[in-house]
Scaffold this motif. Structure first.
Motif, short mmCIF file in Angstrom:
data_model
loop_
_atom_site.label_atom_id
_atom_site.label_comp_id
_atom_site.label_asym_id
_atom_site.label_seq_id
_atom_site.Cartn_x
_atom_site.Cartn_y
_atom_site.Cartn_z
N THR A 92 23.40 -8.43 2.67
CA THR A 92 22.45 -8.64 3.77
C THR A 92 23.17 -9.10 5.04
OG1 THR A 92 22.02 -10.92 3.02
CG2 THR A 92 20.55 -9.19 2.22
N GLU A 93 24.26 -9.86 4.89
CA GLU A 93 25.03 -10.27 6.06
C GLU A 93 25.70 -9.08 6.73
OE1 GLU A 93 27.83 -13.18 4.82
OE2 GLU A 93 26.54 -14.86 5.34
N ASN A 94 26.12 -8.14 5.92
CA ASN A 94 26.87 -6.99 6.42
C ASN A 94 25.96 -5.87 6.90
OD1 ASN A 94 29.52 -6.30 6.92
ND2 ASN A 94 29.68 -5.00 5.13
N ALA A 95 24.65 -6.07 6.72
CA ALA A 95 23.66 -5.05 7.13
C ALA A 95 24.01 -3.68 6.56
CB ALA A 95 23.58 -4.99 8.65
N THR A 96 24.40 -3.67 5.26
CA THR A 96 24.74 -2.39 4.63
C THR A 96 23.49 -1.54 4.40
OG1 THR A 96 24.65 -3.50 2.48
CG2 THR A 96 26.81 -3.26 3.50
N GLU A 97 22.32 -2.20 4.39
CA GLU A 97 21.06 -1.47 4.23
C GLU A 97 20.21 -1.66 5.48
OE1 GLU A 97 19.07 -2.57 0.66
OE2 GLU A 97 20.91 -2.65 -0.51
N GLN A 98 19.64 -0.58 5.98
CA GLN A 98 18.75 -0.65 7.13
C GLN A 98 17.30 -0.47 6.66
OE1 GLN A 98 19.70 -1.42 10.27
NE2 GLN A 98 21.71 -1.74 9.33
N PRO A 99 16.35 -1.11 7.35
CA PRO A 99 14.94 -0.97 6.95
C PRO A 99 14.49 0.48 6.94
CG PRO A 99 15.20 -2.72 8.57
CD PRO A 99 16.51 -2.01 8.50
N GLU A 100 13.75 0.84 5.91
CA GLU A 100 13.18 2.19 5.80
C GLU A 100 11.66 2.06 5.87
OE1 GLU A 100 12.85 5.83 2.56
OE2 GLU A 100 14.39 4.29 2.29
N MET A 101 11.12 2.40 7.03
CA MET A 101 9.70 2.18 7.27
C MET A 101 8.84 3.25 6.60
SD MET A 101 9.82 -0.54 8.88
CE MET A 101 10.90 -1.55 9.89
N LYS A 102 7.86 2.80 5.84
CA LYS A 102 6.92 3.71 5.21
C LYS A 102 5.62 2.97 4.93
CE LYS A 102 8.55 2.94 0.46
NZ LYS A 102 9.08 3.58 -0.76
N THR A 103 4.58 3.70 4.62
CA THR A 103 3.26 3.11 4.35
C THR A 103 3.16 2.72 2.88
OG1 THR A 103 2.27 4.49 6.07
CG2 THR A 103 0.78 3.46 4.49
N PHE A 104 2.70 1.49 2.61
CA PHE A 104 2.51 1.04 1.23
C PHE A 104 1.42 -0.02 1.19
CE2 PHE A 104 5.57 -1.82 3.06
CZ PHE A 104 5.26 -3.06 2.53
N ASP A 105 0.97 -0.32 -0.03
CA ASP A 105 -0.11 -1.28 -0.26
C ASP A 105 0.50 -2.67 -0.44
OD1 ASP A 105 -2.14 -2.90 -1.33
OD2 ASP A 105 -3.11 -1.21 -2.33
N ILE A 106 0.37 -3.53 0.57
CA ILE A 106 1.00 -4.85 0.53
C ILE A 106 0.38 -5.74 -0.55
CG2 ILE A 106 -0.53 -5.68 2.37
CD1 ILE A 106 3.10 -6.86 1.67
N LEU A 107 -0.93 -5.65 -0.74
CA LEU A 107 -1.59 -6.48 -1.76
C LEU A 107 -1.14 -6.08 -3.16
CD1 LEU A 107 -3.58 -8.75 -2.34
CD2 LEU A 107 -5.42 -7.04 -2.38
N ASN A 108 -1.02 -4.79 -3.40
CA ASN A 108 -0.55 -4.30 -4.70
C ASN A 108 0.88 -4.76 -4.96
OD1 ASN A 108 -0.81 -2.49 -7.12
ND2 ASN A 108 0.87 -1.44 -6.08
N LEU A 109 1.72 -4.73 -3.91
CA LEU A 109 3.11 -5.17 -4.06
C LEU A 109 3.16 -6.64 -4.44
CD1 LEU A 109 6.19 -4.74 -3.71
CD2 LEU A 109 5.89 -5.39 -1.31
N ILE A 110 2.41 -7.47 -3.73
CA ILE A 110 2.43 -8.91 -4.01
C ILE A 110 1.92 -9.19 -5.42
CG2 ILE A 110 1.48 -11.15 -3.35
CD1 ILE A 110 3.54 -10.05 -1.39
N ASN A 111 0.85 -8.52 -5.82
CA ASN A 111 0.31 -8.73 -7.17
C ASN A 111 1.29 -8.31 -8.25
OD1 ASN A 111 -2.22 -9.91 -6.63
ND2 ASN A 111 -3.13 -7.92 -6.16
N SER A 112 2.06 -7.24 -8.01
CA SER A 112 3.06 -6.80 -9.00
C SER A 112 4.18 -7.82 -9.12
CB SER A 112 3.62 -5.43 -8.62
OG SER A 112 4.40 -5.49 -7.45
N ILE A 113 4.57 -8.45 -8.00
CA ILE A 113 5.60 -9.50 -8.03
C ILE A 113 5.09 -10.71 -8.81
CG2 ILE A 113 6.97 -11.08 -6.62
CD1 ILE A 113 6.90 -8.95 -4.39
#
Length: 361
Positions: free
Chosen positions: A190-211
Protein backbone atom coordinates in the motif's frame (compact mmCIF):
# COMPACT_ATOMS: atom_id res chain seq x y z
CA UNK A 1 -11.49 33.78 26.54
CA UNK A 2 -10.80 37.51 25.92
CA UNK A 3 -8.66 37.28 22.78
CA UNK A 4 -8.79 41.04 22.13
CA UNK A 5 -7.22 41.65 25.53
CA UNK A 6 -4.49 39.11 24.79
CA UNK A 7 -3.79 40.26 21.22
CA UNK A 8 -4.29 43.96 21.03
CA UNK A 9 -1.79 45.74 23.26
CA UNK A 10 -1.90 48.91 21.14
CA UNK A 11 -4.44 50.91 19.18
CA UNK A 12 -1.84 52.15 16.71
CA UNK A 13 -2.22 49.23 14.26
CA UNK A 14 -4.59 46.39 13.50
CA UNK A 15 -2.50 43.64 15.08
CA UNK A 16 -4.54 40.78 13.66
CA UNK A 17 -3.97 41.84 10.04
CA UNK A 18 -0.36 42.87 10.63
CA UNK A 19 0.72 39.47 11.92
CA UNK A 20 2.88 37.60 9.35
CA UNK A 21 1.98 34.22 10.86
CA UNK A 22 -1.12 32.10 11.04
CA UNK A 23 -2.20 32.41 14.67
CA UNK A 24 -4.46 29.97 16.49
CA UNK A 25 -5.78 29.99 20.04
CA UNK A 26 -6.84 26.53 21.18
CA UNK A 27 -7.87 24.92 24.46
CA UNK A 28 -5.75 22.29 26.22
CA UNK A 29 -7.74 19.52 24.51
CA UNK A 30 -7.15 21.02 21.03
CA UNK A 31 -10.48 22.80 20.48
CA UNK A 32 -9.87 25.86 18.26
CA UNK A 33 -11.25 29.02 19.87
CA UNK A 34 -9.91 31.77 17.60
CA UNK A 35 -7.87 32.13 14.38
CA UNK A 36 -6.70 34.99 12.20
CA UNK A 37 -7.10 35.37 8.42
CA UNK A 38 -3.61 34.00 7.72
CA UNK A 39 -4.41 30.72 9.51
CA UNK A 40 -7.58 30.29 7.44
CA UNK A 41 -5.48 30.92 4.31
CA UNK A 42 -2.92 28.29 5.35
CA UNK A 43 -5.58 25.64 5.97
CA UNK A 44 -7.56 26.66 2.88
CA UNK A 45 -10.84 26.90 4.75
CA UNK A 46 -13.00 29.50 6.50
CA UNK A 47 -12.43 30.98 9.95
CA UNK A 48 -15.92 29.82 10.91
CA UNK A 49 -15.05 26.25 9.96
CA UNK A 50 -11.80 26.38 11.92
CA UNK A 51 -13.56 27.68 15.02
CA UNK A 52 -15.85 24.66 15.05
CA UNK A 53 -12.99 22.15 14.74
CA UNK A 54 -10.03 20.68 16.62
CA UNK A 55 -6.45 21.60 15.79
CA UNK A 56 -5.39 17.99 15.24
CA UNK A 57 -7.85 17.86 12.33
CA UNK A 58 -5.58 20.28 10.47
CA UNK A 59 -2.06 19.66 11.83
CA UNK A 60 -0.60 16.16 12.12
CA UNK A 61 0.34 15.19 15.68
CA UNK A 62 -0.60 18.73 16.73
CA UNK A 63 -0.60 18.48 20.53
CA UNK A 64 2.75 16.68 20.60
CA UNK A 65 4.31 19.35 18.38
CA UNK A 66 2.87 22.13 20.53
CA UNK A 67 4.25 20.44 23.65
CA UNK A 68 7.72 20.06 22.06
CA UNK A 69 7.75 23.68 20.89
CA UNK A 70 6.88 24.89 24.40
CA UNK A 71 9.32 22.63 26.25
CA UNK A 72 12.26 23.36 23.92
CA UNK A 73 11.26 27.01 23.36
CA UNK A 74 11.94 26.81 19.63
CA UNK A 75 10.15 26.24 16.35
CA UNK A 76 9.28 22.74 15.17
CA UNK A 77 8.24 21.59 11.70
CA UNK A 78 4.51 20.91 11.32
CA UNK A 79 2.77 19.12 8.46
CA UNK A 80 -0.72 20.01 7.32
CA UNK A 81 -3.05 17.02 7.53
CA UNK A 82 -3.48 15.18 4.19
CA UNK A 83 -1.32 17.69 2.27
CA UNK A 84 2.41 17.83 1.66
CA UNK A 85 2.68 21.31 3.16
CA UNK A 86 5.05 22.18 5.99
CA UNK A 87 5.34 25.19 8.29
CA UNK A 88 7.39 26.27 11.27
CA UNK A 89 5.27 26.02 14.40
CA UNK A 90 5.91 27.96 17.59
CA UNK A 91 3.70 27.84 20.67
CA UNK A 92 3.20 29.43 24.08
CA UNK A 93 1.10 28.15 26.94
CA UNK A 94 -1.41 30.51 28.51
CA UNK A 95 -3.91 29.91 31.28
CA UNK A 96 -6.77 29.26 28.85
CA UNK A 97 -4.82 26.97 26.50
CA UNK A 98 -2.19 27.51 23.80
CA UNK A 99 -1.22 30.26 21.38
CA UNK A 100 0.08 28.61 18.22
CA UNK A 101 1.81 30.40 15.33
CA UNK A 102 2.50 28.92 11.88
CA UNK A 103 5.04 30.54 9.57
CA UNK A 104 5.73 29.60 5.97
CA UNK A 105 9.53 29.52 5.64
CA UNK A 106 10.52 28.66 2.03
CA UNK A 107 14.01 27.43 3.00
CA UNK A 108 12.61 24.94 5.51
CA UNK A 109 9.84 23.85 3.16
CA UNK A 110 12.21 23.31 0.24
CA UNK A 111 14.62 21.36 2.44
CA UNK A 112 11.83 19.12 3.69
CA UNK A 113 10.30 18.60 0.25
CA UNK A 114 13.69 17.78 -1.25
CA UNK A 115 14.37 15.29 1.53
CA UNK A 116 11.03 13.63 0.88
CA UNK A 117 11.68 13.45 -2.85
CA UNK A 118 15.11 11.91 -2.24
CA UNK A 119 13.61 9.31 0.11
CA UNK A 120 10.85 8.23 -2.27
CA UNK A 121 13.05 6.06 -4.57
CA UNK A 122 14.73 4.49 -1.53
CA UNK A 123 11.39 3.68 0.11
CA UNK A 124 10.00 2.37 -3.17
CA UNK A 125 12.97 0.04 -3.64
CA UNK A 126 12.72 -1.12 -0.02
CA UNK A 127 9.03 -1.90 -0.39
CA UNK A 128 9.56 -3.73 -3.69
CA UNK A 129 12.30 -5.77 -2.04
CA UNK A 130 10.03 -6.79 0.85
CA UNK A 131 7.11 -7.66 -1.40
CA UNK A 132 9.25 -9.79 -3.71
CA UNK A 133 10.85 -11.63 -0.77
CA UNK A 134 7.56 -12.29 1.01
CA UNK A 135 7.02 -15.69 -0.63
CA UNK A 136 10.55 -16.76 0.31
CA UNK A 137 9.57 -16.23 3.94
CA UNK A 138 6.03 -17.56 3.68
CA UNK A 139 6.90 -20.95 2.13
CA UNK A 140 9.05 -22.29 5.02
CA UNK A 141 6.68 -20.73 7.57
CA UNK A 142 3.71 -22.49 5.98
CA UNK A 143 5.63 -25.77 6.23
CA UNK A 144 6.30 -25.19 9.93
CA UNK A 145 2.64 -24.37 10.59
CA UNK A 146 1.41 -27.34 8.53
CA UNK A 147 3.76 -29.97 9.98
CA UNK A 148 3.26 -28.77 13.56
CA UNK A 149 -0.51 -29.05 13.08
CA UNK A 150 -0.10 -32.54 11.62
CA UNK A 151 2.00 -33.63 14.59
CA UNK A 152 -0.56 -32.10 17.00
CA UNK A 153 -3.23 -34.18 15.21
CA UNK A 154 -1.21 -37.35 15.83
CA UNK A 155 -0.09 -38.01 12.24
CA UNK A 156 3.51 -38.43 13.39
CA UNK A 157 2.67 -40.91 16.10
CA UNK A 158 1.91 -40.61 19.77
CA UNK A 159 3.65 -37.86 21.72
CA UNK A 160 4.26 -37.26 25.36
CA UNK A 161 2.38 -34.47 27.15
CA UNK A 162 5.54 -32.33 27.11
CA UNK A 163 6.02 -32.85 23.35
CA UNK A 164 2.41 -31.85 22.68
CA UNK A 165 2.96 -28.67 24.70
CA UNK A 166 6.06 -27.78 22.64
CA UNK A 167 4.28 -28.48 19.35
CA UNK A 168 1.43 -26.14 20.31
CA UNK A 169 3.95 -23.40 21.13
CA UNK A 170 5.71 -23.91 17.78
CA UNK A 171 2.42 -23.77 15.90
CA UNK A 172 1.19 -20.63 17.69
CA UNK A 173 4.45 -18.71 17.26
CA UNK A 174 4.85 -19.65 13.61
CA UNK A 175 1.20 -18.70 12.92
CA UNK A 176 1.73 -15.36 14.65
CA UNK A 177 4.87 -14.77 12.61
CA UNK A 178 3.00 -15.62 9.40
CA UNK A 179 0.30 -13.08 10.25
CA UNK A 180 2.93 -10.43 11.06
CA UNK A 181 4.65 -11.07 7.72
CA UNK A 182 1.34 -10.75 5.86
CA UNK A 183 0.66 -7.37 7.48
CA UNK A 184 4.20 -6.16 6.78
CA UNK A 185 3.86 -7.16 3.11
CA UNK A 186 0.45 -5.50 2.92
CA UNK A 187 1.88 -2.28 4.37
CA UNK A 188 4.71 -2.31 1.83
CA UNK A 189 2.29 -2.84 -1.06
CA UNK A 190 0.00 0.00 0.00
CA UNK A 191 2.93 2.36 0.62
CA UNK A 192 4.33 1.62 -2.81
CA UNK A 193 0.95 2.13 -4.50
CA UNK A 194 1.47 -1.10 -6.45
CA UNK A 195 -2.32 -1.34 -6.81
CA UNK A 196 -4.51 1.46 -8.15
CA UNK A 197 -8.24 1.78 -7.37
CA UNK A 198 -10.49 0.02 -9.86
CA UNK A 199 -13.83 1.80 -9.88
CA UNK A 200 -16.93 -0.29 -10.45
CA UNK A 201 -20.53 -0.56 -9.22
CA UNK A 202 -21.21 -2.91 -6.30
CA UNK A 203 -23.59 -3.43 -3.37
CA UNK A 204 -21.95 -1.84 -0.31
CA UNK A 205 -24.44 -3.31 2.17
CA UNK A 206 -23.93 -6.82 0.80
CA UNK A 207 -20.15 -6.36 1.04
CA UNK A 208 -20.31 -5.24 4.67
CA UNK A 209 -22.66 -8.09 5.62
CA UNK A 210 -20.33 -10.64 3.99
CA UNK A 211 -17.38 -9.27 6.00
CA UNK A 212 -19.44 -9.51 9.20
CA UNK A 213 -20.42 -13.14 8.43
CA UNK A 214 -16.77 -14.04 7.87
CA UNK A 215 -15.66 -12.46 11.13
CA UNK A 216 -18.60 -13.85 13.08
CA UNK A 217 -17.12 -17.30 12.53
CA UNK A 218 -13.71 -16.12 13.74
CA UNK A 219 -15.19 -14.64 16.91
CA UNK A 220 -17.42 -17.57 17.94
CA UNK A 221 -15.41 -18.03 21.13
CA UNK A 222 -15.87 -14.36 22.06
CA UNK A 223 -18.95 -12.63 23.40
CA UNK A 224 -19.25 -10.27 20.41
CA UNK A 225 -22.52 -8.80 19.16
CA UNK A 226 -22.80 -7.34 15.66
CA UNK A 227 -25.00 -4.55 14.37
CA UNK A 228 -25.01 -3.26 10.76
CA UNK A 229 -27.17 -0.31 9.75
CA UNK A 230 -27.62 1.83 6.66
CA UNK A 231 -29.08 5.33 6.62
CA UNK A 232 -32.70 5.47 5.52
CA UNK A 233 -33.21 6.32 1.87
CA UNK A 234 -29.67 5.35 0.80
CA UNK A 235 -29.07 3.22 -2.26
CA UNK A 236 -27.09 0.01 -1.80
CA UNK A 237 -25.11 0.37 -5.01
CA UNK A 238 -22.12 2.71 -5.13
CA UNK A 239 -19.17 3.28 -7.47
CA UNK A 240 -15.77 2.75 -5.85
CA UNK A 241 -13.10 0.03 -5.45
CA UNK A 242 -14.76 -2.97 -3.80
CA UNK A 243 -11.49 -4.74 -2.92
CA UNK A 244 -9.98 -1.62 -1.32
CA UNK A 245 -13.07 -1.09 0.84
CA UNK A 246 -13.15 -4.78 1.77
CA UNK A 247 -9.51 -4.62 2.92
CA UNK A 248 -10.13 -1.39 4.85
CA UNK A 249 -13.14 -2.73 6.77
CA UNK A 250 -11.63 -6.20 7.32
CA UNK A 251 -8.39 -4.80 8.73
CA UNK A 252 -10.21 -2.48 11.13
CA UNK A 253 -12.38 -5.34 12.37
CA UNK A 254 -9.29 -7.53 12.83
CA UNK A 255 -7.71 -4.79 14.95
CA UNK A 256 -10.83 -4.65 17.13
CA UNK A 257 -11.20 -8.44 17.47
CA UNK A 258 -7.56 -8.85 18.50
CA UNK A 259 -8.07 -6.29 21.28
CA UNK A 260 -11.44 -7.22 22.80
CA UNK A 261 -13.15 -10.31 24.20
CA UNK A 262 -16.72 -9.00 24.43
CA UNK A 263 -19.01 -6.13 23.56
CA UNK A 264 -20.73 -4.85 20.43
CA UNK A 265 -19.27 -3.95 17.05
CA UNK A 266 -21.47 -1.52 15.14
CA UNK A 267 -21.03 -0.67 11.45
CA UNK A 268 -23.00 2.33 10.18
CA UNK A 269 -23.19 3.29 6.50
CA UNK A 270 -24.33 6.84 5.79
CA UNK A 271 -23.92 9.97 3.68
CA UNK A 272 -21.86 12.59 5.57
CA UNK A 273 -23.53 15.98 5.96
CA UNK A 274 -22.11 19.18 4.49
CA UNK A 275 -20.93 20.46 7.86
CA UNK A 276 -18.81 17.37 8.48
CA UNK A 277 -17.40 17.43 4.93
CA UNK A 278 -16.50 21.09 5.34
CA UNK A 279 -14.80 20.46 8.69
CA UNK A 280 -12.64 17.78 7.04
CA UNK A 281 -11.79 20.10 4.11
CA UNK A 282 -13.57 18.01 1.45
CA UNK A 283 -14.70 19.75 -1.73
CA UNK A 284 -18.33 19.42 -2.78
CA UNK A 285 -19.35 16.09 -4.30
CA UNK A 286 -20.80 12.66 -3.49
CA UNK A 287 -19.31 10.87 -0.48
CA UNK A 288 -19.95 7.80 1.64
CA UNK A 289 -19.14 7.39 5.33
CA UNK A 290 -18.52 4.10 7.11
CA UNK A 291 -18.28 4.19 10.91
CA UNK A 292 -17.04 1.10 12.75
CA UNK A 293 -17.49 1.32 16.52
CA UNK A 294 -16.54 -1.00 19.36
CA UNK A 295 -18.19 -0.67 22.75
CA UNK A 296 -15.26 -2.29 24.57
CA UNK A 297 -12.11 -1.11 22.73
CA UNK A 298 -10.33 1.33 25.04
CA UNK A 299 -7.64 3.63 23.66
CA UNK A 300 -5.44 6.12 25.46
CA UNK A 301 -4.30 9.48 24.11
CA UNK A 302 -0.89 7.92 23.44
CA UNK A 303 -2.56 5.17 21.41
CA UNK A 304 -4.39 7.72 19.25
CA UNK A 305 -1.21 9.66 18.45
CA UNK A 306 0.43 6.75 16.64
CA UNK A 307 -2.54 4.64 15.53
CA UNK A 308 -1.70 4.81 11.83
CA UNK A 309 2.09 5.20 11.91
CA UNK A 310 4.20 2.10 12.65
CA UNK A 311 7.41 4.11 12.12
CA UNK A 312 6.64 6.36 15.08
CA UNK A 313 5.85 3.44 17.37
CA UNK A 314 8.87 1.23 16.63
CA UNK A 315 11.15 2.93 19.19
CA UNK A 316 8.47 3.94 21.68
CA UNK A 317 7.32 2.24 24.91
CA UNK A 318 4.10 1.54 23.00
CA UNK A 319 5.87 -0.90 20.66
CA UNK A 320 3.59 -3.76 21.72
CA UNK A 321 1.03 -2.15 19.41
CA UNK A 322 3.32 -2.29 16.37
CA UNK A 323 1.20 -4.92 14.60
CA UNK A 324 -1.90 -2.79 15.08
CA UNK A 325 -0.11 0.28 13.73
CA UNK A 326 1.10 -1.71 10.68
CA UNK A 327 -2.44 -2.92 9.98
CA UNK A 328 -3.96 0.55 10.36
CA UNK A 329 -1.08 2.05 8.36
CA UNK A 330 -2.22 -0.09 5.42
CA UNK A 331 -5.80 1.03 6.05
CA UNK A 332 -4.80 4.71 5.93
CA UNK A 333 -2.84 4.19 2.69
CA UNK A 334 -5.84 2.52 1.04
CA UNK A 335 -8.22 5.25 2.23
CA UNK A 336 -5.89 7.92 0.86
CA UNK A 337 -5.65 6.03 -2.44
CA UNK A 338 -9.44 6.46 -2.64
CA UNK A 339 -8.97 10.21 -1.95
CA UNK A 340 -10.67 9.70 1.39
CA UNK A 341 -9.95 10.34 5.07
CA UNK A 342 -9.91 8.20 8.20
CA UNK A 343 -9.85 9.25 11.85
CA UNK A 344 -10.51 7.69 15.25
CA UNK A 345 -12.74 8.97 18.04
CA UNK A 346 -12.49 7.38 21.47
CA UNK A 347 -15.01 8.21 24.21
CA UNK A 348 -14.24 7.03 27.73
CA UNK A 349 -16.77 4.45 28.97
CA UNK A 350 -18.69 4.68 25.67
CA UNK A 351 -17.01 3.45 22.49
CA UNK A 352 -14.13 3.80 20.07
CA UNK A 353 -15.05 4.56 16.49
CA UNK A 354 -13.14 4.40 13.22
CA UNK A 355 -14.66 6.84 10.72
CA UNK A 356 -13.97 6.68 6.98
CA UNK A 357 -15.16 9.16 4.35
CA UNK A 358 -14.43 8.64 0.65
CA UNK A 359 -15.87 9.90 -2.65
CA UNK A 360 -18.27 7.67 -4.63
CA UNK A 361 -19.62 7.79 -8.13
Amino acid sequence: MDFKKILFRTNAIDVEKALPDGVIFCSKDGKIEWVNDKAAEIFETSKINLKTSDIFGFIENALNLISNAIINDKAVIAKITDREMYFELTAKEIEEGYVVALRDVPQSRNFINNSIENEKPINRNKNNFLVKLSNDFKTPLQSIVGFSQAMADGLGGNMTEQQEKYIKIIKKNSSDLMYFLEKLTELSKTENATEQPEMKTFDILNLINSIVRYNSQLSLDKDIRWNVSMAEGMKNYIVSDENFIKSIVQNIIEVILKSVEMGEITIDISVPDEELLSSKAFISGSYLMISIKSSSLLLSETDLESMFDPYKIIDSPNRKNLLRAMTLGSVKNLVQALNGMIWVESKILKNTGFNIIFPVG
